[in-house]
Design a protein around this motif. Structure first.
Motif, mmCIF file in Angstrom:
data_model
loop_
_atom_site.group_PDB
_atom_site.id
_atom_site.type_symbol
_atom_site.label_atom_id
_atom_site.label_comp_id
_atom_site.label_asym_id
_atom_site.label_seq_id
_atom_site.Cartn_x
_atom_site.Cartn_y
_atom_site.Cartn_z
ATOM 1 N N GLU A 214 45.859 15.945 131.099
ATOM 2 C CA GLU A 214 46.838 16.437 130.341
ATOM 3 C C GLU A 214 46.258 16.346 128.845
ATOM 4 O O GLU A 214 46.286 17.036 128.073
ATOM 5 N N THR A 215 45.936 14.924 128.448
ATOM 6 C CA THR A 215 45.356 14.698 127.092
ATOM 7 C C THR A 215 44.118 15.672 126.742
ATOM 8 O O THR A 215 44.044 16.149 125.601
ATOM 9 N N ALA A 216 43.220 15.831 127.747
ATOM 10 C CA ALA A 216 42.061 16.775 127.709
ATOM 11 C C ALA A 216 42.528 18.053 127.312
ATOM 12 O O ALA A 216 41.868 18.784 126.447
ATOM 13 N N ARG A 217 43.540 18.618 128.031
ATOM 14 C CA ARG A 217 43.845 19.863 127.681
ATOM 15 C C ARG A 217 44.381 19.823 126.271
ATOM 16 O O ARG A 217 44.314 20.929 125.425
ATOM 17 N N GLY A 218 45.024 19.163 125.505
ATOM 18 C CA GLY A 218 45.477 18.953 124.088
ATOM 19 C C GLY A 218 44.459 18.874 123.304
ATOM 20 O O GLY A 218 44.633 19.275 122.102
ATOM 21 N N LEU A 219 43.298 18.527 123.698
ATOM 22 C CA LEU A 219 42.211 18.493 122.670
ATOM 23 C C LEU A 219 41.104 19.469 122.913
ATOM 24 O O LEU A 219 40.214 19.725 122.114
ATOM 25 N N GLY A 220 41.648 20.519 123.859
ATOM 26 C CA GLY A 220 40.800 21.828 123.732
ATOM 27 C C GLY A 220 40.129 22.170 125.195
ATOM 28 O O GLY A 220 39.347 23.246 125.233
ATOM 29 N N ALA A 221 40.307 21.323 126.288
ATOM 30 C CA ALA A 221 39.881 21.534 127.686
ATOM 31 C C ALA A 221 40.675 22.972 128.114
ATOM 32 O O ALA A 221 41.805 23.039 127.921
ATOM 33 N N THR A 222 39.806 23.951 128.566
ATOM 34 C CA THR A 222 40.282 25.112 129.171
ATOM 35 C C THR A 222 40.898 25.027 130.756
ATOM 36 O O THR A 222 41.627 25.936 130.961
ATOM 37 N N ALA A 223 40.161 24.066 131.187
ATOM 38 C CA ALA A 223 40.513 23.709 132.626
ATOM 39 C C ALA A 223 40.395 22.578 132.969
ATOM 40 O O ALA A 223 39.560 21.907 132.460
ATOM 41 N N THR A 224 41.128 22.148 133.927
ATOM 42 C CA THR A 224 40.878 20.599 134.470
ATOM 43 C C THR A 224 40.852 20.759 135.974
ATOM 44 O O THR A 224 41.313 21.438 136.631
ATOM 45 N N VAL A 225 40.174 19.866 136.496
ATOM 46 C CA VAL A 225 40.017 19.461 137.771
ATOM 47 C C VAL A 225 40.216 18.067 138.449
ATOM 48 O O VAL A 225 39.769 17.106 137.845
ATOM 49 N N SER A 226 41.246 17.896 139.426
ATOM 50 C CA SER A 226 41.639 16.633 139.927
ATOM 51 C C SER A 226 40.653 16.080 140.922
ATOM 52 O O SER A 226 40.401 16.810 141.744
ATOM 53 N N LEU A 227 40.017 14.928 140.463
ATOM 54 C CA LEU A 227 39.524 14.237 141.832
ATOM 55 C C LEU A 227 40.371 14.046 142.944
ATOM 56 O O LEU A 227 39.784 14.065 143.998
ATOM 57 N N THR A 228 41.470 13.596 142.707
ATOM 58 C CA THR A 228 42.441 13.255 143.914
ATOM 59 C C THR A 228 42.707 14.293 144.934
ATOM 60 O O THR A 228 43.239 14.079 145.835
#
Length: 361
Positions: A214-228
């Motif tokens: 969530e923090t990464a998205r706030g800094l500019g990430a356009t997509a995230t992938v969960s390891l879990t």
């Protein structure tokens, strides 16, 4: 001579609070009252011994922001030529370079053959888990503009200079390139910020902690992938669906886990670059497929130990973006000097975004 507190590592997993002398600055040095000292993931590796044998006893901490207590008699400016006086806030590059070896003078690179990362705890010291830091002659420091919050600088600590160095060493980013970042700790989050400000297209972050994603998205990430929630094969499929069949232009290793390295080699796209930043403390070996490096024409860059100019660039970057990017809010936990051990435990368990040592506590 007055005394003050410092968190001292006297042996592996053995931290004590010492009363140490507060020295006068050298003629070309500075005495700084620490405002905040960042707690870095590498500190955890240093304390456990995973990063090798240290020259015990040492004062911990290498991410310092402080207020000038006293200037040496021959100091009137910082290392960028900006006038300084007592009371100014400064940020320093914590590696003592010799300025007279092949790396310093010919290669213009850090660390150098004679670099000192630590000083004995009973001697004048620049460790930042302390009330005061003594910056020796030749240790670069930079004045922090008045409007910059110390927490905004401490939020990403040495990770932001490290990310700046990593991208520079790998040739920088071009507009609209795709970037995958393995890990959303301070190094990964710094890479997100730099990639975003550099005009990257897709910025995809992999981590197992939803708060960090969530923090990464706030800094500019356009997509995230969960390891879990994904396998390595699924992560490659999902990421290539976003970046296109040729794959990511740049992959940044910021996980600090050996298993991330072969996965990063698999992830990087045709003619791509792999920037390894987080494996400084992960000692050991792991199998990889060298053939992938040749068939995909991959460039691998390792980077660590930022140069003084990267610390200067960090001050300028934070000064420009702290009002639009929630940097200070990344500091989620504060600890006193006496609680340095608890701060490091919090880092190891991943319960914090960024922890700092606050000598006022």
């Amino acid at each position: 001579m007055s005394t003050a507190r410092a968190a001292v590592l006297v042996g592996p997993n053995n931290i004590e609070t010492w009363e140490v002398n507060v020295p006068e600055p050298a003629p070309t040095g500075v005495l700084v009252r620490v405002v905040v000292g960042g707690v870095c993931g590498s500190d955890a590796h240093i304390v456990t011994g995973d990063a090798g044998v240290m020259p015990f006893p040492i004062v911990l901490g290498h991410e310092g922001v402080g207020r000038i207590e006293k200037l040496g008699v021959d100091i009137t400016t910082d290392y960028a030529g900006v006038p300084v006086e007592a009371g100014d806030v400064v940020y320093w590059a914590p590696i003592a370079l010799c300025h007279r070896c092949y790396s310093c003078t010919i290669l213009d690179n850090t660390p150098c053959e004679n670099s000192r990362f630590f000083e004995k705890a009973d001697l004048p010291n620049w460790g930042s888990y302390a009330d005061f830091a003594w910056l020796p002659p030749g240790m670069a420091f930079f004045r922090v503009p008045n409007h910059v919050e110390p927490e905004a600088l401490a939020a990403l600590g040495c990770a932001l200079p490290t990310a700046l160095r990593g991208f520079e060493q790998a040739g920088g980013l071009r507009y609209n390139q795709s970037v995958v970042i393995q890990g959303a700790g301070p190094v990964g989050l710094s890479a997100v910020l730099v990639a975003s400000l550099s005009g990257a297209g897709e910025i995809i972050v992999i981590d197992g902690n939803e708060k960090r994603l969530e923090t990464a998205r706030g800094l500019g990430a356009t997509a995230t992938v969960s390891l879990t929630e994904s396998s390595a094969e699924q992560r490659i499929e999902d990421i290539y669906a976003l970046t296109g069949p040729s794959g990511p232009d740049v992959v940044v290793e910021a996980a600090g886990i050996l298993d991330a390295f072969p996965e990063g080699i698999d992830l990087v796209g045709q003619h791509g670059r792999y920037i390894v930043l987080g494996l400084w403390g992960a000692m050991g070996t792991i199998p990889v497929s060298p053939r992938l490096l040749t068939t995909k024409n991959v460039q691998i860059n390792g980077a660590t130990f930022p140069k003084p100019k990267h610390y200067y660039s960090t001050v300028q970057l934070v000064a420009r973006c702290q009002d639009t990017v929630p940097l200070s809010s990344l500091v989620t936990h504060r600890f006193s000097i006496d609680d340095a051990g608890a701060a490091l435990d919090a880092i190891r368990t991943g319960t914090v975004i960024k922890a700092v040592i606050d000598p006022s506590l």
